[in-house]
Design a protein around this motif. Structure first.
Motif, PDB file in Angstrom:
ATOM      1  N   THR A 869      45.894  48.317  42.255  1.00  0.00           N
ATOM      2  CA  THR A 869      46.279  47.286  43.216  1.00  0.00           C
ATOM      3  C   THR A 869      45.035  46.640  43.818  1.00  0.00           C
ATOM      4  OG1 THR A 869      48.248  48.599  43.725  1.00  0.00           O
ATOM      5  CG2 THR A 869      47.684  46.844  45.263  1.00  0.00           C
ATOM      6  N   SER A 881      53.732  42.088  41.256  1.00  0.00           N
ATOM      7  CA  SER A 881      53.034  43.111  42.040  1.00  0.00           C
ATOM      8  C   SER A 881      54.020  43.950  42.846  1.00  0.00           C
ATOM      9  CB  SER A 881      51.998  42.478  42.968  1.00  0.00           C
ATOM     10  OG  SER A 881      52.603  41.586  43.880  1.00  0.00           O
ATOM     11  N   GLN A 884      54.022  47.493  41.524  1.00  0.00           N
ATOM     12  CA  GLN A 884      53.047  48.466  42.026  1.00  0.00           C
ATOM     13  C   GLN A 884      53.432  48.967  43.414  1.00  0.00           C
ATOM     14  OE1 GLN A 884      49.580  46.033  41.790  1.00  0.00           O
ATOM     15  NE2 GLN A 884      49.074  46.632  39.709  1.00  0.00           N
ATOM     16  N   HIS A 885      53.860  48.055  44.273  1.00  0.00           N
ATOM     17  CA  HIS A 885      54.243  48.474  45.624  1.00  0.00           C
ATOM     18  C   HIS A 885      55.510  49.328  45.590  1.00  0.00           C
ATOM     19  CE1 HIS A 885      51.049  46.127  47.282  1.00  0.00           C
ATOM     20  NE2 HIS A 885      51.525  45.002  46.811  1.00  0.00           N
TER      21      HIS A 885
END
Length: 1005
Positions: A869, A881, A884-885
């Motif tokens: 990240t 993204s 990833q979070h």
């Protein structure tokens, strides 16, 4: 009163026609600017004669103290002075010398008492000073300009620092001191926004000298870099110590260039030796003013002072050495060390032997001979830099000529990578590789470049690798070279980091076996590259420093000569040298040629799928065009190159790329050509998609469709369905995405055999359709389509392979096939790194880490995903993204780290503003788990309902099944068994093996 300095920019611009080939000398100087505080007010109440006497006293101090520290006074004007350190010879400690001089001047001026009566509130005389270092053009001075005329920004910055300093204050810039700041007591590092400087300048307020004598002690104060490698050298040192403990004498010499780690290795060895039955004595030599005859041995003697308090432990020779007269001191020290060796094994360590005085060297050799003659247990350990002769080898009378020498090499690539990883654990792999390339295995360079990258928060900018204090270290080495070698290394620096031997020979007559070239290799300047027929700078940072220190006009003349040689050879080589010609033409300010060659080099790189090189060359071409006359042809050419830049950005876009395309869109709108406008809007949409700006990209895609339809651009209309389908898929609008993808695939199948670009487009559209089907739980179909998409590129190392394997890894994670997901993610990460696509590299790294967490609860997974990240953050990219979070929220909530988990829940949901909902359901599930842990069942149920809704929005069967599994795991009500059964049935239907195993364990089998 302030000393005037000449403002710099004009003299340093490109020469005009008829300008001289060289103006002055380009030098790396440290500048000390001092001024008397409150002098204007004093001039009002002092008599002119008294004021003149005070100025004479100041001048006497300036003229006495500055030369004492190795400086040269450039100009004294009134009560102010400008001094330079590093002229005529650059020294690596010029920053330290300038600071020492400033401290002594401030102390001396405080002791001055001006003549005549003084007001009752007169605070006494004080200075305020500024110190800065940088490249300066030095011209001869005259009565008006002083001893030198100094042109460049560095004198101006030194003056600004002096202006910023308060009464009796010294401000030194960080880049002038660097590691040498640890020799002084300073205030905290701070930044100043100086007039005339675009970026803030980091600086220190210097309060006084620190109790530090050695460079190693300065490193300790700053914080030692991690010790890596050197296993073989440590073993050799341990073996030498073992022989000493067995009763033998031995002299072992460590020899290496500055910063390679001699002292660090010595300290590591002595730390281990301290546990053995021996006495350790340490000393060091220095080239600075505090050096004295027999310096290292006197340091050892002073360290033994504690024995004088215990006469029963002290040999009588100790008292004799302490009380000896200077003329007999060497004999007394020799007797003392031999007496100690007769009692117990001794280790005598001397650092920086290259600066030893003659008396110390004579004593060292006498000690070696006497210990050998008496067979005493004495280990002499010295560390020294090479002392090359004209041929580059160590002369027979080198300081350590009688030692068994260990030549300490730079760190290997593996060791250097480990050092970078330890210093910058979260730095992205591309910056890490840049650090390694510039450092060339030199631990000091690695450490300093890592500090620079950390301060820049994720990147190394142009010139950062050559902070003045570090550049002085390099320039001092170059300054000691014989003239032929110095000239050769400067020419090599202008050629570049990699030097074709044929080009060097054509320009100088020196081939690879020429003595001057071999001498530079022996001294670690240049060495044979892996490619036959090429040389390479050992340390990229050395090349950068040498290049910057070469005069502008000399550089430009060399660039023109190099360009002419490349053009002559390239005329018969089918445009082989476009990239090199673009660089050298730009450096010579030949902008038309630079733009032409950079554009051609970009096209060549794009055709070869070397996308990072294509981006670099297209950007160079755009920069060169800015120097050409502004007309319609130039603007249309600018837009055309920007569009090709967009093509090169597909797999690794940045916000800078998007800004270029926005400017191109403005130019296209002003031109009014509908075709130009449509294609610019298309690339704005695609690059925005690559950055995760889905909402804005859809708007640009619609504009591209409308404009392309209006102007009849059928080729663009054939490409747009795939782009629109990918954008709709990214926005989770699958009902609209699938028809567009199907249309694009049908058209691309017909054209795929005609070009590689069409095949890439087909594979990417197939990949996107496979991922949509995977999200809907239609895994079998998804994997069939993945197989078709990958077939032309599997094992090719192409950027599209990395992207497709990344998506395949995500789908395998959805399916719970952890081991296969990790394998696919590893390919995405590896190929992404090879083609320098940060997005695919980072996503592969993160996906593999999440797979490791789900499969083995790998504790390192959390940090790996955080690293990935962080790698993407400086580029401003956000495509998917929320993945990833979402992964981090799931992992952290499972670990019970509520604060960090909530942070990533919020970040995942914030991505919804750009229609990125791929991690939304996972984030809501993490929030439900946190609420249940706090005993808040109503809130947990609400988050579960939101997770179900996020899955339904995507028509995602796998999300629904995983949400049902969590509902069963939390046991919020009596319906948990029914939820578990629903999840189990769905897992079996979709082949979600990892999740099915979890469901069976929860149900007791």
């Amino acid at each position: 009163m302030t000393v005037a300095v000449t403002e710099s920019p004009a003299p340093l611009t490109a020469p005009t026609a008829g300008s001289p080939a060289s103006v002055g000398q380009r030098r790396l100087l440290t500048l000390l600017f001092v001024d008397l505080s409150g002098s204007t007010a004093m001039a009002e109440w002092m008599e002119a004669e008294h004021y003149a006497a005070m100025l004479a006293g100041l001048r006497e101090l300036y003229e006495r103290i500055v030369p004492h520290h190795g400086g040269v006074i450039a100009r004294i004007q009134g009560d102010g002075m400008l001094a330079v350190f590093g002229h005529p010879e650059v020294r690596e400690d010029d920053g330290r010398r300038a600071t020492e001089a400033a401290l002594e001047l401030h102390t001396a001026v405080r002791g001055l008492v001006p003549p005549g009566p003084k007001p009752a509130d007169f605070p006494g005389l004080t200075l305020h000073s500024g110190i800065h270092a940088g490249i300066v053009l030095v011209n001869d001075g005259d009565q008006m300009r002083g001893r030198f005329e100094l042109l460049g920004n560095a004198p101006n910055i030194a003056a600004r620092l002096s202006e910023a300093a308060k009464r009796d204050e010294i401000i030194a810039s960080e880049e002038s001191l660097g590691l040498q700041s640890q020799f002084f007591e300073t205030g905290p590092r701070f930044t100043l926004q100086l007039r005339g400087r675009a970026t803030p300048l980091a600086a220190y307020r210097v309060h006084g000298r620190a109790a530090v004598g050695r460079r190693f002690e300065a490193s300790v104060r700053r914080g030692l870099a991690p010790f890596v490698g050197r296993g073989g050298e440590l073993a050799a040192l341990d073996a030498a110590l073992a022989r000493t403990l067995a009763g033998n004498s031995h002299w072992l010499g460590l020899r290496a260039g500055a910063g390679v780690g001699k002292t660090r290795l010595t300290e590591e060895f002595l730390r281990r030796a301290a546990d053995q039955a021996c006495q350790i004595h340490r000393g060091y030599c220095e080239s600075y003013l505090s050096a004295e005859p027999l310096q290292p041995f006197l340091q050892m003697l002073r360290a033994m002072g504690g024995l004088a308090d215990r006469p029963q432990d002290a040999p009588p020779e100790l008292f004799a050495a302490q009380q000896s007269e200077p003329a007999q001191r060497a004999d007394a020290l020799l007797a003392l060390l031999l007496a100690l060796a007769r009692r117990t094994p001794q280790v005598v360590c001397i650092d920086d032997l290259q600066w030893a005085d003659d008396a110390s060297l004579r004593l060292l050799h006498r000690l070696r001979a006497a210990a050998h003659r008496e067979r005493l247990p004495l280990l002499l350990l010295t560390a020294s830099r090479p002392q090359p002769d004209q041929a580059g080898s160590a002369p027979p009378d080198a300081n350590d000529a009688h030692a068994d020498v260990i030549e300490l090499p730079p760190l290997t690539e593996t060791e250097a990578a480990r050092a970078v990883q330890l210093l910058l654990p979260q730095i992205d792999p591309f910056i890490a590789s840049e650090v390694q390339r510039h450092a060339g295995g030199n631990p000091l360079f690695i450490e300093e470049l890592c500090h620079a990258a950390a301060d820049a928060r994720g990147g190394l900018t142009e010139g950062q690798s050559s902070a003045a204090w570090l550049a002085a270290l390099v320039e001092s080495r170059v300054g000691r070279l014989p003239p032929e070698q110095a000239s050769l290394v400067r020419l090599a620096a202008v050629i570049g980091n990699v030097i074709p031997v044929w080009l060097l020979e054509a320009l100088t007559g020196c081939g690879e076996r020429h003595p001057a070239v071999q001498a530079l290799a022996a001294q670690d300047f240049i060495f044979p590259d892996q490619r036959p027929g090429h040389l390479r700078f050992k340390h990229g940072i050395t090349r950068d420093v040498v290049y910057e220190a070469t005069g502008l006009h000399e550089r430009q003349a060399l660039h023109r000569r190099i360009s002419a040689e490349l053009a002559a050879r390239g005329a018969a080589a089918a445009g082989q040298f476009h990239e090199q010609l673009a660089y050298h033409d730009a450096a010579a300010n030949d902008w038309p040629s630079a733009a032409r060659h950079a554009e051609a080099a970009g096209d060549q790189a794009l055709a070869a799928s070397a996308l990072d090189r294509a981006k670099k060359q297209f950007r160079a071409a755009l920069a060169a065009l800015e120097f050409l006359p502004d007309d319609e042809h130039r603007r249309r050419r600018w837009v055309g190159i920007a569009q090709r830049l967009g093509m090169a950005c597909v797999f690794d876009a940045s916000q800078d790329d998007l800004r270029v395309l926005r400017h191109a869109a403005g130019l296209a709108q002003a031109d009014g050509d509908a075709g130009l406008i449509a294609r610019t809007e298309y690339w704005l949409a695609y690059v925005g998609y690559a950055l995760g700006e889905t909402r804005d990209s859809l708007r640009h895609a619609r504009a591209a469709v409308e404009t392309a339809q209006a102007c009849g651009d059928n080729a663009l209309l054939a490409q747009l369905p795939g782009t629109v389908g990918q954008l709709q898929a990214a926005a989770a609008n699958y009902a609209e995405a699938l028809p567009m993808l199907d249309l694009a695939i049908a058209r691309q199948r017909q054209r795929a055999s005609k070009s590689a670009i069409n095949q890439i487009g087909l594979s990417f559209s197939l990949c996107c359709r496979a991922y949509v089907l995977g999200d809907q739980g239609r895994f079998e179909q998804a994997h069939e389509i993945f197989a078709e998409a990958l077939a032309p590129f599997d094992g090719s190392g192409h950027a599209v392979e990395a992207s497709m394997q990344g998506w395949r890894a995500a789908v395998l994670l959805w399916q719970g096939r952890w081991a296969e997901a990790r394998q696919a993610a590893a390919v995405a990460h590896r190929v992404g790194a090879q083609v320098r696509s940060m997005f695919t590299c980072a996503m592969g790294h993160a996906a593999g880490a999440y797979g490791a967490w789900m499969q083995d609860a790998d504790p390192a997974a959390r940090q790996h995903i955080l690293d990935a990240t962080a790698w993407l953050a400086p580029r401003g990219g956000g495509l998917y993204s929320s993945f990833q979070h979402g992964w981090l929220a799931d992992l952290l909530s499972t670990q019970g780290d509520a604060g960090a988990a909530r942070h990533h829940v919020a970040l995942a949901l914030r991505r919804g503003r750009q229609h990125d909902w791929i991690g939304g359901a996972m984030a809501y599930r993490a929030a439900a788990r946190l609420a249940a842990r706090m005993g808040d069942a109503p809130r947990a149920r609400r988050y579960l309902a939101l997770a179900r809704g996020a899955g339904e929005q995507r028509n995602s069967d796998h999300e629904a099944a995983v949400t049902a599994l969590l509902e069963a795991e939390l046991e919020l009500d009596d319906g948990w068994r029914a939820a578990l059964e629903r999840a189990r049935i769905e897992f079996e239907r979709m082949g979600m093996t990892g999740f099915l195993e979890r469901a069976r364990q929860l149900g007791g089998g």
